[in-house]
Design a protein around this motif. Structure first.
Motif, PDB file in Angstrom:
ATOM      1  N   THR A   4      51.200 -15.324  -3.562  1.00 34.02           N
ATOM      2  CA  THR A   4      50.717 -14.039  -3.815  1.00 34.02           C
ATOM      3  C   THR A   4      51.327 -13.245  -5.119  1.00 34.02           C
ATOM      4  N   HIS A   5      52.286 -13.379  -5.383  1.00 36.06           N
ATOM      5  CA  HIS A   5      52.899 -12.960  -6.447  1.00 36.06           C
ATOM      6  C   HIS A   5      52.201 -13.330  -7.770  1.00 36.06           C
ATOM      7  N   LEU A   6      51.935 -14.839  -7.757  1.00 34.91           N
ATOM      8  CA  LEU A   6      51.339 -15.390  -9.134  1.00 34.91           C
ATOM      9  C   LEU A   6      49.641 -14.796  -9.060  1.00 34.91           C
ATOM     10  N   GLN A   7      49.049 -14.713  -7.735  1.00 36.15           N
ATOM     11  CA  GLN A   7      47.945 -13.993  -7.859  1.00 36.15           C
ATOM     12  C   GLN A   7      47.805 -12.453  -8.285  1.00 36.15           C
ATOM     13  N   ARG A   8      49.013 -11.802  -8.148  1.00 27.83           N
ATOM     14  CA  ARG A   8      49.140 -10.434  -8.363  1.00 27.83           C
ATOM     15  C   ARG A   8      49.022 -10.362  -9.863  1.00 27.83           C
ATOM     16  N   LEU A   9      49.985 -11.406 -10.497  1.00 34.20           N
ATOM     17  CA  LEU A   9      49.853 -11.325 -12.048  1.00 34.20           C
ATOM     18  C   LEU A   9      48.621 -11.768 -12.673  1.00 34.20           C
ATOM     19  N   ALA A  10      47.875 -12.681 -11.881  1.00 32.04           N
ATOM     20  CA  ALA A  10      46.716 -13.110 -12.568  1.00 32.04           C
ATOM     21  C   ALA A  10      45.691 -11.935 -12.369  1.00 32.04           C
ATOM     22  N   MET A  11      45.862 -11.056 -11.479  1.00 33.17           N
ATOM     23  CA  MET A  11      44.956 -10.113 -11.368  1.00 33.17           C
ATOM     24  C   MET A  11      45.197  -8.834 -12.535  1.00 33.17           C
ATOM     25  N   PHE A  17      42.231  -7.652 -19.664  1.00 35.40           N
ATOM     26  CA  PHE A  17      41.441  -8.230 -20.402  1.00 35.40           C
ATOM     27  C   PHE A  17      39.949  -7.655 -19.977  1.00 35.40           C
ATOM     28  N   ALA A  18      39.770  -7.022 -18.952  1.00 39.19           N
ATOM     29  CA  ALA A  18      38.460  -6.596 -18.425  1.00 39.19           C
ATOM     30  C   ALA A  18      37.734  -5.754 -19.680  1.00 39.19           C
ATOM     31  N   PRO A  19      36.483  -6.075 -19.533  1.00 34.69           N
ATOM     32  CA  PRO A  19      35.666  -5.511 -20.641  1.00 34.69           C
ATOM     33  C   PRO A  19      35.402  -3.925 -20.612  1.00 34.69           C
ATOM     34  N   ARG A  20      35.626  -3.472 -19.352  1.00 34.18           N
ATOM     35  CA  ARG A  20      35.453  -1.784 -19.298  1.00 34.18           C
ATOM     36  C   ARG A  20      36.730  -1.204 -19.518  1.00 34.18           C
ATOM     37  N   THR A  21      37.850  -1.840 -19.720  1.00 35.99           N
ATOM     38  CA  THR A  21      38.905  -1.238 -19.987  1.00 35.99           C
ATOM     39  C   THR A  21      39.168  -1.028 -21.709  1.00 35.99           C
ATOM     40  N   ALA A  22      39.748  -0.042 -22.129  1.00 37.65           N
ATOM     41  CA  ALA A  22      40.028   0.054 -23.642  1.00 37.65           C
ATOM     42  C   ALA A  22      41.004  -1.065 -23.956  1.00 37.65           C
ATOM     43  N   ALA A  31      50.895  -8.601 -19.948  1.00 37.17           N
ATOM     44  CA  ALA A  31      50.349  -9.331 -18.835  1.00 37.17           C
ATOM     45  C   ALA A  31      50.241 -10.765 -18.921  1.00 37.17           C
ATOM     46  N   TRP A  32      49.969 -11.260 -20.189  1.00 34.29           N
ATOM     47  CA  TRP A  32      49.892 -12.642 -20.373  1.00 34.29           C
ATOM     48  C   TRP A  32      51.142 -13.195 -20.043  1.00 34.29           C
ATOM     49  N   ARG A  33      52.171 -12.420 -20.958  1.00 35.51           N
ATOM     50  CA  ARG A  33      53.724 -13.239 -20.766  1.00 35.51           C
ATOM     51  C   ARG A  33      54.222 -13.219 -19.259  1.00 35.51           C
ATOM     52  N   ASN A  34      54.051 -12.146 -18.551  1.00 32.76           N
ATOM     53  CA  ASN A  34      54.327 -12.052 -17.283  1.00 32.76           C
ATOM     54  C   ASN A  34      53.831 -13.294 -16.342  1.00 32.76           C
ATOM     55  N   LEU A  35      52.710 -13.465 -16.538  1.00 36.20           N
ATOM     56  CA  LEU A  35      51.843 -14.724 -15.720  1.00 36.20           C
ATOM     57  C   LEU A  35      52.536 -15.916 -16.300  1.00 36.20           C
ATOM     58  N   ALA A  36      52.626 -16.307 -17.707  1.00 37.11           N
ATOM     59  CA  ALA A  36      53.084 -17.466 -18.018  1.00 37.11           C
ATOM     60  C   ALA A  36      54.455 -17.966 -17.653  1.00 37.11           C
TER      61      ALA A  36
END
Length: 72
Positions: A4-11, A17-22, A31-36
């Motif tokens: 679940t921790h990995l899933q939260r970081l992936a989310m 990176f969502a297109p709707r966010t600035a 976010a990328w560093r945390n997941l890696a």
């Protein structure tokens, strides 16, 4: 590390990176560093769980990989 921790970081990464966010380069990078980091830590923990103790030279070699990052 829990799934679940990995899933939260992936989310969190997906949301950064969502297109709707600035675009926020620092948020995306973090976010990328945390997941890696979480994936690397999980892989290390899983592999060491059933392995015999490493020698000091092996530990030094593996630590060196982390210290140099992509600079090989």
């Amino acid at each position: 590390m829990s799934k679940t921790h990995l899933q939260r970081l992936a989310m969190e990464k997906a949301q950064a990176f969502a297109p709707r966010t600035a675009p926020d380069p620092e948020r995306r990078a973090q976010a990328w560093r945390n997941l890696a980091e979480a994936k690397i830590a999980d892989a290390i923990e899983r592999n060491l769980a059933g392995a015999p103790p490493l020698t000091p030279d092996q530990i030094k070699r593996l630590s060196g990989l982390l210290g140099t990052g992509r600079q090989r």
